[in-house]
Design an enzyme around this catalytic site. Structure first.
Site, PDB file in Angstrom:
ATOM      1  N   ARG A 186    -101.321 -24.157  25.414  1.00 62.90           N
ATOM      2  CA  ARG A 186    -100.883 -25.030  24.317  1.00 62.90           C
ATOM      3  C   ARG A 186    -102.085 -25.641  23.608  1.00 62.90           C
ATOM      4  NH1 ARG A 186     -95.767 -27.802  27.534  1.00 62.90           N
ATOM      5  NH2 ARG A 186     -94.691 -25.825  27.966  1.00 62.90           N
ATOM      6  N   GLU A 234     -80.736 -14.830  35.758  1.00 62.04           N
ATOM      7  CA  GLU A 234     -81.395 -14.522  34.481  1.00 62.04           C
ATOM      8  C   GLU A 234     -81.772 -13.037  34.427  1.00 62.04           C
ATOM      9  OE1 GLU A 234     -81.780 -16.185  31.813  1.00 62.04           O
ATOM     10  OE2 GLU A 234     -81.807 -18.339  32.256  1.00 62.04           O
ATOM     11  N   LYS A 258     -89.742 -28.964  27.738  1.00 62.96           N
ATOM     12  CA  LYS A 258     -88.993 -27.719  27.548  1.00 62.96           C
ATOM     13  C   LYS A 258     -87.966 -27.487  28.666  1.00 62.96           C
ATOM     14  CE  LYS A 258     -92.552 -25.539  24.661  1.00 62.96           C
ATOM     15  NZ  LYS A 258     -93.241 -24.265  24.301  1.00 62.96           N
ATOM     16  N   LYS A 305     -92.836 -15.875  35.124  1.00 61.91           N
ATOM     17  CA  LYS A 305     -93.941 -16.654  34.580  1.00 61.91           C
ATOM     18  C   LYS A 305     -93.773 -18.114  34.944  1.00 61.91           C
ATOM     19  CE  LYS A 305     -95.725 -18.083  30.149  1.00 61.91           C
ATOM     20  NZ  LYS A 305     -95.529 -18.139  28.733  1.00 61.91           N
ATOM     21  N   TYR A 339    -105.460 -13.228  31.740  1.00 60.90           N
ATOM     22  CA  TYR A 339    -106.677 -13.461  30.958  1.00 60.90           C
ATOM     23  C   TYR A 339    -107.903 -12.886  31.664  1.00 60.90           C
ATOM     24  CZ  TYR A 339    -103.380 -16.467  28.624  1.00 60.90           C
ATOM     25  OH  TYR A 339    -102.267 -16.917  27.968  1.00 60.90           O
ATOM     26  N   SER A 381    -102.345 -19.297  31.674  1.00 63.43           N
ATOM     27  CA  SER A 381    -103.597 -19.961  31.286  1.00 63.43           C
ATOM     28  C   SER A 381    -104.118 -20.931  32.343  1.00 63.43           C
ATOM     29  CB  SER A 381    -103.392 -20.684  29.955  1.00 63.43           C
ATOM     30  OG  SER A 381    -102.334 -21.621  30.039  1.00 63.43           O
ATOM     31  N   LYS A 440     -88.779 -17.780  33.187  1.00 65.58           N
ATOM     32  CA  LYS A 440     -89.902 -18.562  32.681  1.00 65.58           C
ATOM     33  C   LYS A 440     -89.652 -20.019  33.043  1.00 65.58           C
ATOM     34  CE  LYS A 440     -92.530 -19.776  28.586  1.00 65.58           C
ATOM     35  NZ  LYS A 440     -92.713 -19.581  27.144  1.00 65.58           N
TER      36      LYS A 440
HETATM   37  C1  PBG Z   1     -94.388 -20.163  24.352  1.00 69.19           C
HETATM   38  C2  PBG Z   1     -95.331 -19.560  25.312  1.00 69.19           C
HETATM   39  C3  PBG Z   1     -96.081 -20.271  26.250  1.00 69.19           C
HETATM   40  C4  PBG Z   1     -96.875 -19.336  26.926  1.00 69.19           C
HETATM   41  C5  PBG Z   1     -96.603 -18.080  26.390  1.00 69.19           C
HETATM   42  N1  PBG Z   1     -95.627 -18.237  25.387  1.00 69.19           N
HETATM   43  C6  PBG Z   1     -96.176 -21.720  26.508  1.00 69.19           C
HETATM   44  C7  PBG Z   1     -94.983 -22.541  26.569  1.00 69.19           C
HETATM   45  O1  PBG Z   1     -93.879 -22.094  26.902  1.00 69.19           O
HETATM   46  O2  PBG Z   1     -95.116 -23.721  26.260  1.00 69.19           O
HETATM   47  C8  PBG Z   1     -97.827 -19.705  28.018  1.00 69.19           C
HETATM   48  C9  PBG Z   1     -98.838 -18.717  28.429  1.00 69.19           C
HETATM   49  C10 PBG Z   1     -99.941 -19.257  29.232  1.00 69.19           C
HETATM   50  O3  PBG Z   1     -99.955 -20.423  29.664  1.00 69.19           O
HETATM   51  O4  PBG Z   1    -100.871 -18.477  29.481  1.00 69.19           O
HETATM   52  N2  PBG Z   1     -93.493 -19.374  23.735  1.00 69.19           N
END
Ligand code: PBG
Length: 325
Positions: free
Chosen positions: A206, A234, A218, A249, A314, A275, A196
């Site tokens: 968010r 990982e 992050k 991701k 989505y 997203s 991720k």
């Molecule tokens: C956080 C989390 C995020 C997403 C899924 N779980 C955002 C982040 O790490 O800040 C993002 C999913 C998306 O953008 O569709 N645990």
């Protein structure tokens, strides 16, 4: 010229014979946003066509997704700020909105696979996935693990089929596996957010959950977009720690990572078409600049071609409808 690759493209039927990859609704997982209340859905401004829904409307949506052949949903809660604190206490509340809704979904549509999110951010007043040291601001790895484990166990107790740690703390797959087994949930699966990345493509998500970090970013836990060898590391760790499925991701900007991981993995690989990727195609299409249906199906196929076995997207609902015709 005796060799003509175009012969294999001459007709629809020949093209279908030589096609190397397929896309089916059963490859798709639909992320859904949950809010408290009854009979309310609010559109996410940066994700036109995607809504936060109350439990009753979530169930309605899940029934329709399931009838289109979508086998799984990934559920994310948007909570009122009053329920957030440093320790994300609400995250393991057996009578909380999230746990109640998981139970309601499994009662209403028992066959659907419910994938739950394990990370502190929707519940954390700091907006981070792990516990924040209040003096140094450090994201505390080992102190976060028991919080994640309690969250995962409470989700499993509510009926979650698969828990999905999205937090990127070290050692969490092993820790959560042990907690699930000790709690009597040996059949609850783990989908690990394995690679991720610290990505700006999460912006609209968010917005949807109002979960952006209050301070900092992050980058001390999510991966550097420049790295791919580290993703393999990982993946090896998560598989060794007991992940049933591993995930990359975001998706589209990281197709090379999906390819690299799928070549070494002996467990299924998922891709998260996040997203911001949804927002890009939607916005361009709304401007009349792209043909939405065609670019969505082409994008989803690219994940299969890269080696993904399943795709969180989505677009899942719409795509399933189009594939059915
Ligand atoms: C956080 C989390 C995020 C997403 C899924 N779980 C955002 C982040 O790490 O800040 C993002 C999913 C998306 O953008 O569709 N645990």
């Amino acid at each position: 010229m005796r060799i003509r690759p175009r012969r294999n493209r001459i007709s629809n039927s020949i093209r279908s014979l030589v096609r190397e990859n397929t896309l089916s609704p059963s490859d798709l997982i639909m992320p859904l946003f949950l809010i408290d209340g009854k009979n309310i859905k609010t559109e996410i401004p940066s994700m036109p066509g995607i809504y936060r829904r109350t439990p009753d409307l979530i169930i309605q949506e899940i029934k329709s997704l399931f009838s289109l052949g979508v086998p799984a949903v990934a559920l994310f809660p948007a909570l009122d700020d009053s329920l957030k604190d440093r320790y994300a206490k609400e995250s393991s509340n057996q009578k909380g909105l999230y746990q109640n809704t998981i139970r309601d979904i499994k009662n209403a549509v028992p066959e659907i696979t419910v994938i739950t999110d394990v990370a502190m951010d929707p519940y954390s007043s700091d907006g981070h996935d792990g516990l924040v040291d209040s003096t140094t601001g450090e994201i505390l790895n080992d102190e976060t693990l028991p919080i994640l484990a309690a969250m995962a166990v409470s989700q499993a107790a509510a009926g979650a089929d698969i828990v999905a740690p999205s937090d990127m703390m070290d050692g969490r797959i092993d820790y959560i596996r042990k907690a699930l087994d000790d709690g009597g949930f040996k059949n609850t699966g783990i989908l690990a957010y394995t690679a991720k990345y610290a990505s700006a493509f999460y912006g609209p998500f968010r917005d949807a959950l109002n979960s952006a970090p209050k301070k900092g970013d992050k980058k001390t836990y999510q991966m550097d977009p420049a790295n791919v060898r580290e993703a393999i590391r990982e993946a090896e760790l998560d598989i060794q720690e007991g992940a049933d499925i591993i995930m990359v991701k975001p998706g589209l900007p990281y197709l090379d990572v999906i390819r690299a991981i799928s070549e070494i993995s002996n467990v299924p690989v998922a891709a998260y078409n996040v997203s911001g990727e949804y927002a890009m195609l939607k916005a361009a299409s709304q401007n009349g600049w792209l043909d939405y249906e065609k670019v969505v199906l082409e994008t989803l196929m690219s994940f299969k071609r890269a080696g993904a076995d399943m795709i969180l997207s989505y677009h899942a609902g719409e795509a399933a409808e189009w594939i059915h015709g």
